[in-house]
Design a protein around this motif. Sequence first.
Motif, short mmCIF file in Angstrom:
data_model
loop_
_atom_site.label_atom_id
_atom_site.label_comp_id
_atom_site.label_asym_id
_atom_site.label_seq_id
_atom_site.Cartn_x
_atom_site.Cartn_y
_atom_site.Cartn_z
N GLU A 181 -6.30 0.16 -1.41
CA GLU A 181 -6.35 -0.51 -0.12
C GLU A 181 -6.54 -2.01 -0.35
O GLU A 181 -7.36 -2.41 -1.18
CB GLU A 181 -7.51 0.01 0.73
CG GLU A 181 -7.36 1.46 1.16
CD GLU A 181 -6.30 1.66 2.23
OE1 GLU A 181 -6.06 0.71 2.99
OE2 GLU A 181 -5.73 2.77 2.31
N THR B 283 -13.68 3.54 0.18
CA THR B 283 -12.40 4.25 0.06
C THR B 283 -12.57 5.46 -0.84
O THR B 283 -13.48 5.52 -1.67
CB THR B 283 -11.31 3.32 -0.51
OG1 THR B 283 -11.69 2.89 -1.82
CG2 THR B 283 -11.10 2.11 0.38
N ARG B 284 -11.69 6.44 -0.66
CA ARG B 284 -11.87 7.74 -1.31
C ARG B 284 -11.93 7.63 -2.84
O ARG B 284 -12.75 8.29 -3.48
CB ARG B 284 -10.71 8.66 -0.92
CG ARG B 284 -10.82 10.05 -1.51
CD ARG B 284 -9.80 10.98 -0.91
NE ARG B 284 -8.44 10.52 -1.14
CZ ARG B 284 -7.36 11.21 -0.77
NH1 ARG B 284 -7.50 12.36 -0.12
NH2 ARG B 284 -6.15 10.73 -1.01
N ASP C 255 -2.24 11.03 0.46
CA ASP C 255 -2.82 9.70 0.68
C ASP C 255 -2.77 9.32 2.17
O ASP C 255 -1.80 9.62 2.87
CB ASP C 255 -2.05 8.66 -0.14
CG ASP C 255 -2.71 7.29 -0.10
OD1 ASP C 255 -3.96 7.24 -0.09
OD2 ASP C 255 -1.98 6.28 -0.06
N THR D 228 -2.51 4.35 -3.89
CA THR D 228 -3.62 4.87 -3.10
C THR D 228 -4.63 3.77 -2.78
O THR D 228 -5.58 3.99 -2.03
CB THR D 228 -4.36 5.98 -3.87
OG1 THR D 228 -4.83 5.46 -5.12
CG2 THR D 228 -3.46 7.17 -4.11
N GLY E 196 -10.38 -0.14 -3.48
CA GLY E 196 -10.19 -1.23 -2.53
C GLY E 196 -10.20 -2.59 -3.23
O GLY E 196 -10.93 -2.80 -4.19
N GLU F 56 0.82 -1.22 0.00
CA GLU F 56 0.00 0.00 0.00
C GLU F 56 0.85 1.27 0.00
O GLU F 56 0.33 2.34 -0.34
CB GLU F 56 -0.95 -0.02 1.20
CG GLU F 56 -2.06 -1.06 1.06
CD GLU F 56 -3.06 -1.00 2.20
OE1 GLU F 56 -2.84 -0.20 3.15
OE2 GLU F 56 -4.05 -1.74 2.15
N ASP G 133 -3.83 5.99 5.01
CA ASP G 133 -4.16 4.57 5.13
C ASP G 133 -5.59 4.46 5.67
O ASP G 133 -5.84 4.77 6.83
CB ASP G 133 -3.16 3.88 6.05
CG ASP G 133 -3.18 2.37 5.90
OD1 ASP G 133 -3.97 1.87 5.09
OD2 ASP G 133 -2.40 1.70 6.61
N GLU G 134 -6.52 4.02 4.82
CA GLU G 134 -7.93 4.07 5.19
C GLU G 134 -8.45 2.81 5.88
O GLU G 134 -9.46 2.86 6.57
CB GLU G 134 -8.78 4.32 3.93
CG GLU G 134 -8.45 5.64 3.24
CD GLU G 134 -9.26 5.84 1.98
OE1 GLU G 134 -10.46 6.14 2.09
OE2 GLU G 134 -8.67 5.68 0.88
N LEU G 135 -7.77 1.67 5.68
CA LEU G 135 -8.27 0.41 6.23
C LEU G 135 -7.14 -0.31 6.96
O LEU G 135 -5.96 -0.12 6.65
CB LEU G 135 -8.83 -0.49 5.11
CG LEU G 135 -10.04 0.08 4.35
CD1 LEU G 135 -10.39 -0.83 3.18
CD2 LEU G 135 -11.23 0.25 5.26
#
Length: 202
Positions: free
Chosen positions: A24, A116-117, A191, A22, A121, A18, A193-195
């Motif tokens: 996930e 996710t943005r 960016d 960008t 994902g 990652e 880290d979303e998850l």
Amino acid sequence: MISSEDHARLSQAIREAEDLTTGEIVVVVSEQASSYRSFPVLWALLAALVVPWPLIAITTLGPARIFLIQLLVALFLSIFLSFPSRRHALVPRFIKRARARETARREFLGRGLTRTRERTGVLIYVALAEHHAEIMADTGIADRVGPEVWRGIVDELTDRIREGRLTDGLVAAVRRTGAILAEHAPPRFDDVDELPNKVFVL
């Protein structure tokens, strides 16, 4: 299924993959996609329906005795076939595949991969009892990467699992998925880290 050392190894592989994108990546491994608890009962009832015919043909048993034998056969087979290895053997392969795919879709939604943005994902899902692996990508990646690319990764992963190298297969799948994401969804300056960067074991 996966030791604490393997958990750490997979988390590290996800973080490294990652860092280059960008996108996930979420990894989910389930011992089984479904319990299939209704199948032993179904087969037991079908067998019980067959029982009276030979008894009527070759014995002089009355209806009450035959009905009692039916009940005993149904009860015995329901218990005998309920052990996991026997239960899974009763389920047709197409049903196992359908249940595994259904569980993968549920995990894809439940793990936040559609939120996710940039909709980039990717889920790597394995159902061990069903011998099924699948990769699902959100629209930001699925529109750019054909299914044959994911199929190649899945084929390599299932080969490793058959060899008893589940973690090696997952690490390789994460790295290959990360390379694809890096090509089609390169990192941004803002960016985040979303998850979670870990493998989920069900």
